[in-house]
Write a protein that holds these residues in place. Structure first.
Motif, PDB file in Angstrom:
ATOM      1  N   VAL A  47      71.919  26.551  36.991  1.00 11.34           N
ATOM      2  CA  VAL A  47      71.633  27.616  37.933  1.00 11.34           C
ATOM      3  C   VAL A  47      72.326  28.889  37.463  1.00 11.34           C
ATOM      4  O   VAL A  47      73.411  28.850  36.874  1.00 11.34           O
ATOM      5  CB  VAL A  47      72.112  27.231  39.349  1.00 11.34           C
ATOM      6  N   VAL A  48      71.682  30.012  37.682  1.00 14.80           N
ATOM      7  CA  VAL A  48      72.251  31.311  37.339  1.00 14.80           C
ATOM      8  C   VAL A  48      72.593  32.078  38.614  1.00 14.80           C
ATOM      9  O   VAL A  48      73.690  32.620  38.764  1.00 14.80           O
ATOM     10  CB  VAL A  48      71.271  32.118  36.482  1.00 14.80           C
ATOM     11  N   ALA A  49      71.622  32.126  39.535  1.00 19.59           N
ATOM     12  CA  ALA A  49      71.791  32.895  40.761  1.00 19.59           C
ATOM     13  C   ALA A  49      70.898  32.311  41.837  1.00 19.59           C
ATOM     14  O   ALA A  49      69.850  31.737  41.538  1.00 19.59           O
ATOM     15  CB  ALA A  49      71.417  34.358  40.527  1.00 19.59           C
ATOM     16  N   ASP A  59      74.542  34.049  45.599  1.00 19.50           N
ATOM     17  CA  ASP A  59      75.603  33.365  44.874  1.00 19.50           C
ATOM     18  C   ASP A  59      75.251  33.374  43.396  1.00 19.50           C
ATOM     19  O   ASP A  59      74.061  33.409  43.034  1.00 19.50           O
ATOM     20  CB  ASP A  59      75.783  31.940  45.395  1.00 19.50           C
ATOM     21  N   TYR A  60      76.281  33.339  42.551  1.00 16.54           N
ATOM     22  CA  TYR A  60      76.093  33.426  41.106  1.00 16.54           C
ATOM     23  C   TYR A  60      77.076  32.498  40.399  1.00 16.54           C
ATOM     24  O   TYR A  60      78.175  32.231  40.903  1.00 16.54           O
ATOM     25  CB  TYR A  60      76.351  34.857  40.610  1.00 16.54           C
ATOM     26  N   LYS A  65      78.435  36.899  37.047  1.00 18.00           N
ATOM     27  CA  LYS A  65      78.874  37.748  38.148  1.00 18.00           C
ATOM     28  C   LYS A  65      79.204  39.147  37.637  1.00 18.00           C
ATOM     29  O   LYS A  65      79.890  39.317  36.640  1.00 18.00           O
ATOM     30  CB  LYS A  65      80.094  37.140  38.841  1.00 18.00           C
ATOM     31  N   GLY A  66      78.704  40.141  38.351  1.00 18.15           N
ATOM     32  CA  GLY A  66      78.910  41.527  37.947  1.00 18.15           C
ATOM     33  C   GLY A  66      77.893  42.028  36.947  1.00 18.15           C
ATOM     34  O   GLY A  66      77.823  43.237  36.688  1.00 18.15           O
ATOM     35  N   SER A  85      74.074  44.190  30.612  1.00 19.67           N
ATOM     36  CA  SER A  85      75.112  43.814  29.641  1.00 19.67           C
ATOM     37  C   SER A  85      74.845  42.431  29.055  1.00 19.67           C
ATOM     38  O   SER A  85      75.725  41.565  29.014  1.00 19.67           O
ATOM     39  CB  SER A  85      76.492  43.864  30.302  1.00 19.67           C
ATOM     40  N   LEU A  86      73.622  42.223  28.614  1.00 18.53           N
ATOM     41  CA  LEU A  86      73.233  40.902  28.118  1.00 18.53           C
ATOM     42  C   LEU A  86      74.014  40.511  26.871  1.00 18.53           C
ATOM     43  O   LEU A  86      74.366  41.369  26.041  1.00 18.53           O
ATOM     44  CB  LEU A  86      71.733  40.871  27.855  1.00 18.53           C
ATOM     45  N   ARG A  87      74.262  39.221  26.757  1.00 23.18           N
ATOM     46  CA  ARG A  87      75.037  38.651  25.655  1.00 23.18           C
ATOM     47  C   ARG A  87      74.196  37.600  24.952  1.00 23.18           C
ATOM     48  O   ARG A  87      73.292  37.013  25.559  1.00 23.18           O
ATOM     49  CB  ARG A  87      76.296  37.986  26.208  1.00 23.18           C
ATOM     50  N   PRO A  88      74.501  37.306  23.694  1.00 19.43           N
ATOM     51  CA  PRO A  88      73.742  36.245  22.996  1.00 19.43           C
ATOM     52  C   PRO A  88      73.758  34.915  23.748  1.00 19.43           C
ATOM     53  O   PRO A  88      72.764  34.178  23.715  1.00 19.43           O
ATOM     54  CB  PRO A  88      74.467  36.146  21.651  1.00 19.43           C
TER      55      PRO A  88
END
Length: 125
Positions: A47-49, A59-60, A65-66, A85-88
């Protein structure tokens, strides 16, 4: 019964933003709790959110979060996942899901009743 179709995925660079959409048909999403999940190759679906029935409580997982925001547009029968602010490590197939549970944001895989087919998000470094 509700049918769910995701869209908005793509290939982006680290630090970019994307907005995923999940449009429902067959029933109004206002009657469900909604959630976004993701699954990377070799990993379990997580689950992500989640957003509670009624859309006022969310909920996250800690890692998003953020950065991620889940929201509903009942007029469009659509749930969104705004990702910044995506990350690999955010690279995965993203799914939306609907749950008939109304008391809280649903953060467990087994408590969802309906699933979309997924949209791929790939974040390059």
């Amino acid at each position: 019964q509700v049918q769910l179709v995701e869209s908005g995925g793509g290939l982006v660079q680290t630090g970019a933003s994307l907005r995923l959409s999940c449009t429902a048909s067959g029933r109004s999403i206002s009657t469900y709790a909604m959630g976004w999940f993701r699954q990377a190759p070799g990993n379990e679906r997580e689950v992500v959110a989640a957003i509670r029935f009624g859309g006022r409580v969310t909920d996250y997982i800690n890692s998003v979060k953020g950065r991620f925001t889940i929201s509903l547009d009942n007029a469009k029968n659509t749930v969104y996942l705004e990702m910044k602010s995506l990350r690999p490590e955010d690279t995965a197939l993203y799914y939306c899901a609907a749950s008939r549970i109304r008391a809280y944001p649903v953060m467990k895989f087994g408590e969802y009743d309906y699933w979309g087919q997924g949209t791929q998000v790939t974040v390059s470094s």
